[in-house]
Design a protein around this motif. Structure first.
Motif, PDB file in Angstrom:
ATOM      1  N   ILE A  53      15.103  38.338  -1.237  1.00 39.06           N
ATOM      2  CA  ILE A  53      14.537  39.287  -2.200  1.00 39.06           C
ATOM      3  C   ILE A  53      14.609  40.702  -1.641  1.00 39.06           C
ATOM      4  CG2 ILE A  53      12.422  39.999  -3.376  1.00 39.06           C
ATOM      5  CD1 ILE A  53      11.738  37.002  -3.601  1.00 39.06           C
ATOM      6  N   GLY A  54      14.310  40.850  -0.368  1.00 36.65           N
ATOM      7  CA  GLY A  54      14.377  42.168   0.270  1.00 36.65           C
ATOM      8  C   GLY A  54      15.786  42.736   0.244  1.00 36.65           C
ATOM      9  N   LEU A  55      16.766  41.909   0.544  1.00 34.97           N
ATOM     10  CA  LEU A  55      18.162  42.368   0.512  1.00 34.97           C
ATOM     11  C   LEU A  55      18.600  42.710  -0.906  1.00 34.97           C
ATOM     12  CD1 LEU A  55      19.826  39.926   3.074  1.00 34.97           C
ATOM     13  CD2 LEU A  55      19.276  42.343   3.384  1.00 34.97           C
ATOM     14  N   LEU A  56      18.123  41.939  -1.880  1.00 36.04           N
ATOM     15  CA  LEU A  56      18.431  42.234  -3.278  1.00 36.04           C
ATOM     16  C   LEU A  56      17.872  43.604  -3.667  1.00 36.04           C
ATOM     17  CD1 LEU A  56      19.396  41.435  -6.148  1.00 36.04           C
ATOM     18  CD2 LEU A  56      17.130  40.422  -6.472  1.00 36.04           C
ATOM     19  N   VAL A  57      16.629  43.869  -3.297  1.00 38.89           N
ATOM     20  CA  VAL A  57      16.007  45.157  -3.620  1.00 38.89           C
ATOM     21  C   VAL A  57      16.784  46.301  -2.967  1.00 38.89           C
ATOM     22  CG1 VAL A  57      13.938  46.572  -3.277  1.00 38.89           C
ATOM     23  CG2 VAL A  57      13.715  44.212  -4.047  1.00 38.89           C
ATOM     24  N   ILE A  58      17.126  46.149  -1.701  1.00 42.47           N
ATOM     25  CA  ILE A  58      17.888  47.186  -1.002  1.00 42.47           C
ATOM     26  C   ILE A  58      19.231  47.402  -1.676  1.00 42.47           C
ATOM     27  CG2 ILE A  58      19.124  47.696   1.149  1.00 42.47           C
ATOM     28  CD1 ILE A  58      16.739  46.328   2.605  1.00 42.47           C
ATOM     29  N   ARG A  59      19.918  46.316  -1.989  1.00 43.45           N
ATOM     30  CA  ARG A  59      21.243  46.414  -2.608  1.00 43.45           C
ATOM     31  C   ARG A  59      21.166  47.104  -3.970  1.00 43.45           C
ATOM     32  NH1 ARG A  59      22.648  41.117  -3.114  1.00 43.45           N
ATOM     33  NH2 ARG A  59      22.500  41.239  -5.356  1.00 43.45           N
ATOM     34  N   VAL A  60      20.173  46.756  -4.779  1.00 42.08           N
ATOM     35  CA  VAL A  60      20.038  47.342  -6.111  1.00 42.08           C
ATOM     36  C   VAL A  60      19.664  48.823  -6.026  1.00 42.08           C
ATOM     37  CG1 VAL A  60      18.671  47.287  -8.244  1.00 42.08           C
ATOM     38  CG2 VAL A  60      19.575  45.164  -7.282  1.00 42.08           C
ATOM     39  N   VAL A  61      18.719  49.159  -5.154  1.00 41.11           N
ATOM     40  CA  VAL A  61      18.293  50.557  -5.039  1.00 41.11           C
ATOM     41  C   VAL A  61      19.434  51.441  -4.542  1.00 41.11           C
ATOM     42  CG1 VAL A  61      16.775  52.123  -3.756  1.00 41.11           C
ATOM     43  CG2 VAL A  61      15.840  50.048  -4.797  1.00 41.11           C
ATOM     44  N   ILE A  62      20.100  51.012  -3.489  1.00 42.95           N
ATOM     45  CA  ILE A  62      21.214  51.808  -2.955  1.00 42.95           C
ATOM     46  C   ILE A  62      22.356  51.853  -3.964  1.00 42.95           C
ATOM     47  CG2 ILE A  62      23.020  51.857  -1.180  1.00 42.95           C
ATOM     48  CD1 ILE A  62      20.848  50.851   0.783  1.00 42.95           C
ATOM     49  N   PHE A 119      28.080  47.090  -5.663  1.00 43.21           N
ATOM     50  CA  PHE A 119      27.084  46.824  -4.623  1.00 43.21           C
ATOM     51  C   PHE A 119      25.779  46.337  -5.247  1.00 43.21           C
ATOM     52  CE2 PHE A 119      24.255  47.997  -1.061  1.00 43.21           C
ATOM     53  CZ  PHE A 119      24.957  47.428  -0.021  1.00 43.21           C
ATOM     54  N   ALA A 120      25.332  47.003  -6.309  1.00 38.68           N
ATOM     55  CA  ALA A 120      24.089  46.614  -6.972  1.00 38.68           C
ATOM     56  C   ALA A 120      24.180  45.209  -7.563  1.00 38.68           C
ATOM     57  CB  ALA A 120      23.735  47.611  -8.068  1.00 38.68           C
ATOM     58  N   LEU A 121      25.345  44.868  -8.082  1.00 36.69           N
ATOM     59  CA  LEU A 121      25.530  43.549  -8.692  1.00 36.69           C
ATOM     60  C   LEU A 121      25.854  42.461  -7.674  1.00 36.69           C
ATOM     61  CD1 LEU A 121      27.639  44.686 -11.776  1.00 36.69           C
ATOM     62  CD2 LEU A 121      25.269  43.834 -11.797  1.00 36.69           C
ATOM     63  N   GLY A 122      26.133  42.858  -6.442  1.00 32.78           N
ATOM     64  CA  GLY A 122      26.489  41.880  -5.421  1.00 32.78           C
ATOM     65  C   GLY A 122      27.883  41.330  -5.573  1.00 32.78           C
ATOM     66  N   LEU A 145      31.980  41.699  -4.869  1.00 29.93           N
ATOM     67  CA  LEU A 145      32.962  42.315  -3.972  1.00 29.93           C
ATOM     68  C   LEU A 145      32.280  43.287  -3.007  1.00 29.93           C
ATOM     69  CD1 LEU A 145      35.699  43.067  -6.656  1.00 29.93           C
ATOM     70  CD2 LEU A 145      35.676  41.138  -5.071  1.00 29.93           C
ATOM     71  N   THR A 146      31.185  42.848  -2.415  1.00 29.78           N
ATOM     72  CA  THR A 146      30.379  43.762  -1.599  1.00 29.78           C
ATOM     73  C   THR A 146      31.141  44.387  -0.426  1.00 29.78           C
ATOM     74  OG1 THR A 146      29.376  41.859  -0.501  1.00 29.78           O
ATOM     75  CG2 THR A 146      28.114  42.894  -2.263  1.00 29.78           C
ATOM     76  N   PRO A 147      32.075  43.699   0.235  1.00 30.09           N
ATOM     77  CA  PRO A 147      32.826  44.405   1.280  1.00 30.09           C
ATOM     78  C   PRO A 147      33.630  45.586   0.709  1.00 30.09           C
ATOM     79  CG  PRO A 147      33.063  42.046   1.576  1.00 30.09           C
ATOM     80  CD  PRO A 147      32.404  42.259   0.242  1.00 30.09           C
ATOM     81  N   PHE A 148      34.275  45.379  -0.426  1.00 30.40           N
ATOM     82  CA  PHE A 148      35.029  46.446  -1.083  1.00 30.40           C
ATOM     83  C   PHE A 148      34.090  47.566  -1.531  1.00 30.40           C
ATOM     84  CE2 PHE A 148      36.909  48.146  -5.081  1.00 30.40           C
ATOM     85  CZ  PHE A 148      37.976  48.827  -4.502  1.00 30.40           C
ATOM     86  N   ALA A 149      32.952  47.194  -2.124  1.00 30.68           N
ATOM     87  CA  ALA A 149      31.964  48.180  -2.565  1.00 30.68           C
ATOM     88  C   ALA A 149      31.468  49.008  -1.386  1.00 30.68           C
ATOM     89  CB  ALA A 149      30.793  47.480  -3.253  1.00 30.68           C
ATOM     90  N   GLY A 150      31.186  48.343  -0.284  1.00 33.36           N
ATOM     91  CA  GLY A 150      30.728  49.048   0.908  1.00 33.36           C
ATOM     92  C   GLY A 150      31.765  50.008   1.450  1.00 33.36           C
ATOM     93  N   ILE A 151      33.026  49.620   1.389  1.00 29.57           N
ATOM     94  CA  ILE A 151      34.103  50.504   1.847  1.00 29.57           C
ATOM     95  C   ILE A 151      34.187  51.741   0.956  1.00 29.57           C
ATOM     96  CG2 ILE A 151      36.619  50.720   2.013  1.00 29.57           C
ATOM     97  CD1 ILE A 151      36.602  47.769   3.032  1.00 29.57           C
ATOM     98  N   LEU A 152      34.118  51.553  -0.365  1.00 30.20           N
ATOM     99  CA  LEU A 152      34.162  52.695  -1.275  1.00 30.20           C
ATOM    100  C   LEU A 152      33.027  53.675  -0.988  1.00 30.20           C
ATOM    101  CD1 LEU A 152      35.007  51.096  -4.750  1.00 30.20           C
ATOM    102  CD2 LEU A 152      36.491  52.542  -3.347  1.00 30.20           C
ATOM    103  N   ILE A 153      31.822  53.134  -0.831  1.00 32.35           N
ATOM    104  CA  ILE A 153      30.652  53.968  -0.567  1.00 32.35           C
ATOM    105  C   ILE A 153      30.777  54.648   0.795  1.00 32.35           C
ATOM    106  CG2 ILE A 153      28.170  53.883  -0.101  1.00 32.35           C
ATOM    107  CD1 ILE A 153      28.025  51.650  -2.258  1.00 32.35           C
ATOM    108  N   ALA A 154      31.160  53.898   1.803  1.00 29.12           N
ATOM    109  CA  ALA A 154      31.248  54.447   3.158  1.00 29.12           C
ATOM    110  C   ALA A 154      32.311  55.532   3.266  1.00 29.12           C
ATOM    111  CB  ALA A 154      31.533  53.325   4.158  1.00 29.12           C
TER     112      ALA A 154
END
Length: 99
Positions: free
Chosen positions: A4-13, A67-70, A72-81
């Motif tokens: 739940i904590g990771l979900l909240v972090i992922r959605v907020v960010i 990222f919020a939807l969870g 392709l999170t590695p790809f999402a993280g690369i785009l953001i980073a």
């Protein structure tokens, strides 16, 4: 509970980046849209400004949504980073964190 904590972090960010991208692309949430952001990008030496604003806005919008939807999170993280790396080098590196 950790899930739940990771979900909240992922959605907020993720949604924060969606909003930031929408500022650049559409002028929503007090943003300046593509032309305004593109003009600012030109002024800091990122040319062509409108094209760079489009790339930055799309990276933030798409990366944040994925990222919020969870999805392709590695790809999402690369785009953001990558977008944030450019921001650090072009803006915050010379002006500090709160610029």
């Amino acid at each position: 509970m950790i899930g739940i904590g990771l979900l909240v972090i992922r959605v907020v960010i993720g949604l924060s980046f969606v909003g930031h991208g929408a500022q650049k692309l559409f002028g929503w949430f007090g943003g300046h849209g593509l032309k305004g952001t593109g003009g600012w990008f030109d002024s800091i030496g990122m040319k062509p400004g409108v094209t760079m604003a489009l790339f930055a806005g799309l990276s933030e919008l798409i990366g944040g949504a994925l990222f919020a939807l969870g999805l392709l999170t590695p790809f999402a993280g690369i785009l953001i980073a990558l977008t944030m790396l450019v921001a650090i080098v072009k803006v915050h590196g010379a002006n500090g964190y709160w610029a």
